[in-house]
Design an enzyme around this catalytic site. Sequence first.
Site, short mmCIF file in Angstrom:
data_model
loop_
_atom_site.label_atom_id
_atom_site.label_comp_id
_atom_site.label_asym_id
_atom_site.label_seq_id
_atom_site.Cartn_x
_atom_site.Cartn_y
_atom_site.Cartn_z
N ARG A 231 0.86 -1.18 0.00
CA ARG A 231 0.00 0.00 0.00
C ARG A 231 0.90 1.23 0.00
NH1 ARG A 231 -3.30 -2.73 -1.71
NH2 ARG A 231 -5.40 -3.21 -0.95
N ASP A 255 4.67 -0.37 -6.87
CA ASP A 255 3.42 -0.74 -7.56
C ASP A 255 2.25 0.05 -6.97
OD1 ASP A 255 1.91 -2.39 -9.43
OD2 ASP A 255 1.04 -3.33 -7.65
N GLU A 260 -2.27 7.59 -5.00
CA GLU A 260 -2.60 6.95 -6.28
C GLU A 260 -4.08 7.04 -6.66
OE1 GLU A 260 -1.53 2.81 -5.23
OE2 GLU A 260 -3.63 2.29 -5.55
N HIS A 292 -0.39 -0.18 -9.66
CA HIS A 292 -1.15 -1.15 -8.84
C HIS A 292 -1.59 -2.34 -9.70
CE1 HIS A 292 -3.44 -1.14 -4.79
NE2 HIS A 292 -3.23 -2.38 -5.18
P1 NAD Z 1 -1.82 -11.20 5.00
O1 NAD Z 1 -2.90 -10.66 5.88
O2 NAD Z 1 -1.83 -12.65 4.64
O3 NAD Z 1 -0.40 -10.88 5.66
C1 NAD Z 1 -0.05 -9.64 6.18
C2 NAD Z 1 1.06 -9.86 7.19
O4 NAD Z 1 1.52 -8.56 7.59
C3 NAD Z 1 0.60 -10.59 8.46
O5 NAD Z 1 1.48 -11.65 8.75
C4 NAD Z 1 0.65 -9.51 9.55
O6 NAD Z 1 0.98 -10.02 10.81
C5 NAD Z 1 1.75 -8.62 9.01
N1 NAD Z 1 1.74 -7.26 9.55
C6 NAD Z 1 0.69 -6.56 10.05
N2 NAD Z 1 1.11 -5.35 10.45
C7 NAD Z 1 2.45 -5.30 10.20
C8 NAD Z 1 3.45 -4.31 10.40
N3 NAD Z 1 3.18 -3.12 10.95
N4 NAD Z 1 4.71 -4.61 10.02
C9 NAD Z 1 5.01 -5.80 9.45
N5 NAD Z 1 4.11 -6.77 9.25
C10 NAD Z 1 2.84 -6.52 9.61
O7 NAD Z 1 -1.85 -10.27 3.71
P2 NAD Z 1 -1.29 -10.62 2.26
O8 NAD Z 1 -2.35 -11.31 1.47
O9 NAD Z 1 0.06 -11.23 2.36
O10 NAD Z 1 -1.18 -9.15 1.62
C11 NAD Z 1 -0.25 -8.22 2.10
C12 NAD Z 1 -0.60 -6.85 1.55
O11 NAD Z 1 -0.40 -6.85 0.14
C13 NAD Z 1 -2.08 -6.47 1.72
O12 NAD Z 1 -2.32 -5.88 2.96
C14 NAD Z 1 -2.29 -5.49 0.61
O13 NAD Z 1 -2.05 -4.18 1.10
C15 NAD Z 1 -1.19 -5.84 -0.41
N6 NAD Z 1 -1.72 -6.28 -1.71
C16 NAD Z 1 -1.36 -5.62 -2.82
C17 NAD Z 1 -1.82 -6.03 -4.06
C18 NAD Z 1 -1.40 -5.34 -5.33
O14 NAD Z 1 -1.99 -5.56 -6.39
N7 NAD Z 1 -0.37 -4.51 -5.31
C19 NAD Z 1 -2.67 -7.13 -4.15
C20 NAD Z 1 -3.04 -7.81 -2.98
C21 NAD Z 1 -2.55 -7.38 -1.75
#
Ligand code: NAD
Length: 341
Positions: A231, A255, A260, A292
């Site tokens: 994000r 990304d 954005e 994105h």
């Molecule tokens: P997930 O919920 O499976 O994993 C997130 C992890 O981050 C968890 O293990 C959590 O404990 C950890 N976390 C929470 N707060 C934290 C912090 N302050 N510092 C470090 N770690 C922390 O989520 P995911 O499916 O792995 O997705 C991760 C992120 O990817 C999503 O939150 C989303 O923002 C992003 N995403 C981006 C796209 C894209 O197209 N660019 C697509 C999907 C997801």
Amino acid sequence: MTKIAFFDTKPYDKVWFDHFSGDYQVEITYFESKLNHKTAPLANGYEVVCAFVNDTIDEQVIDDLYQGGVRLLAMRCAGYNNIDFKASFGKIHIVRVPAYSPYAVAEHAMALLLSLVRQTHHSYVRTREFNFSLNGLVGFDLHGKTIGVVGTGKIGRVFIDICKGFGMRVLAYDPYPNDSISVDYCSFDELCRESDIISLHCPLTEDSFHLVGRESIAKMKDGVVLINTSRGALVDSLALLEGIRSKKIGGAALDVYEEEAELFYEDRSTTILDDDILMLLISMPNVLVTSHQAFLTKEALQNIALTTLKSIESYAKGDVMEHEICYQCDTCNKVTGQRCF
Ligand code: NAD
């Protein structure tokens, strides 16, 4: 038939929703506009709204949707930082797609990293103009480098495996470490100090807002490479720009970008951007920006459409919705196997 108002529609969204919708009792109206204060009235008379990452879903929009008859908000994405959950509780149920393809995002993160360190984005432009010079294209091996992975959830875990395949030393920071992952966990400070490359895979929360900012950048290695596919607001863009200019940061692949919402997913090539920070970042030779796009694979789009339609079907049948979320999921009715409220 459940009537769905589908906002921020792009051609690639329609393909799979149209493909699968015949198997469900739904009638979808596609709106190209984003969901916001002005467009919320378009959903009057619909029971379900389907929205995406850059839609505005604040208290006013929630109230307008609720007054218009909306009772389910189906987010066709994993992240949900754009929703006022407190405002929706008791009024509009919210479902999301928690996992559609962690591989899509993790692989895109690696694609960005490889492009950046081997400069293939520059080579592509050069060779199209028959410029076969290699001057200025010296990269570095990933093998043996230390990569710091921030967030070891679904995407972070896949990314860690990919990095291990490249022979990299992987460090990880997560406030909730996962014992089942074979990785060296450390503090965020240590990760900053030790890593040649840092890749962000955590959600945007109050705690993680501007996680990468002046203070943390100062702790990083000189020449560190930053990858952000999570994000935008995890990174303070001005601090990033300063870091690139001072050469503290050796490269950045983004990304996502904190401002954005009004730009990404649209063709702005004939307008003058009024975001100086983004323009300056994009103008840097060692910055690579995609809009994105990390989620955008065929497999992910199929899973997004199917999971969303299944959630809507569960809602229409009065069933519990597996992917429902609210702001107090630790204590809401979900803990007793019911809907959040
Ligand atoms: P997930 O919920 O499976 O994993 C997130 C992890 O981050 C968890 O293990 C959590 O404990 C950890 N976390 C929470 N707060 C934290 C912090 N302050 N510092 C470090 N770690 C922390 O989520 P995911 O499916 O792995 O997705 C991760 C992120 O990817 C999503 O939150 C989303 O923002 C992003 N995403 C981006 C796209 C894209 O197209 N660019 C697509 C999907 C997801």
